[in-house]
Design a protein around this motif. Structure first.
Motif, short mmCIF file in Angstrom:
data_model
loop_
_atom_site.label_atom_id
_atom_site.label_comp_id
_atom_site.label_asym_id
_atom_site.label_seq_id
_atom_site.Cartn_x
_atom_site.Cartn_y
_atom_site.Cartn_z
N ALA A 88 -2.51 4.55 7.08
CA ALA A 88 -3.76 4.00 6.54
C ALA A 88 -3.55 3.26 5.23
O ALA A 88 -4.29 2.35 4.91
N ASP A 89 -2.54 3.64 4.46
CA ASP A 89 -2.34 2.99 3.17
C ASP A 89 -1.28 1.90 3.20
O ASP A 89 -0.80 1.47 2.16
N ALA A 90 -0.90 1.43 4.40
CA ALA A 90 0.10 0.37 4.50
C ALA A 90 -0.41 -0.88 3.80
O ALA A 90 -1.51 -1.34 4.04
N GLY A 91 0.39 -1.41 2.90
CA GLY A 91 0.02 -2.61 2.17
C GLY A 91 -0.75 -2.35 0.89
O GLY A 91 -0.98 -3.28 0.12
N LYS A 92 -1.16 -1.11 0.65
CA LYS A 92 -1.88 -0.82 -0.58
C LYS A 92 -0.92 -0.79 -1.77
O LYS A 92 0.17 -0.25 -1.67
N GLU B 231 9.63 -2.19 -3.56
CA GLU B 231 10.49 -1.37 -2.72
C GLU B 231 9.81 -0.96 -1.43
O GLU B 231 10.44 -0.94 -0.37
N LEU B 232 8.52 -0.65 -1.47
CA LEU B 232 7.80 -0.31 -0.25
C LEU B 232 7.73 -1.50 0.71
O LEU B 232 7.82 -1.33 1.92
N THR B 233 7.58 -2.69 0.15
CA THR B 233 7.56 -3.90 0.99
C THR B 233 8.91 -4.12 1.63
O THR B 233 9.00 -4.43 2.83
#
Length: 124
Positions: free
Chosen positions: A5-9, A118-120
């Motif tokens: 649900a928080d992908a891209g946040k 880093e998450l990207t």
């Protein structure tokens, strides 16, 4: 499987927003201290504290919500740091308070951007 649900946040609002909301509390505590010390009239003291607090709240509301998004919240946060530190000309202890929060703000911005990057890269 669906994406989390928080992908891209962005993580910036969590880190930077915490610093800005903490500053709002400290600004009003400083105003109470100023009331006791009376460096300027109470009206000017409350007006200045309210403007700084409002600036911090607006900056928190305008922080980027998605990774890579450009919004004016970070710039407004830096402006708030400068103005809070400049409050040291009225109450010298604000030089120290402003410097501490400026460092916290800089670290929050740096780490928030780093975590987003880093998450990207990891595809998260």
């Amino acid at each position: 499987m669906s994406a989390p649900a928080d992908a891209g946040k962005s993580k910036i609002p969590l880190l930077c927003g915490t610093v800005l909301i903490s500053e709002v509390l400290v600004i009003y505590f400083a105003a109470l201290t100023g009331y006791g010390l009376r460096p300027v009239s109470l009206g000017w003291l409350l007006a200045g504290a309210s403007v700084l607090a409002l600036l911090c709240l607006v900056a928190a509301a305008l922080l980027p919500r998605r990774r890579g998004q450009n919004r004016p919240g970070i710039l407004l946060g830096w402006i708030a740091q400068v103005l809070i530190t400049a409050g040291g000309f009225i109450m010298p202890s604000m030089f120290f308070v402003g410097a501490v929060f400026a460092v916290l703000w800089g670290v929050a911005v740096y780490l928030g951007r780093r975590m987003d990057r880093e998450l990207t890269e990891w595809g998260g």
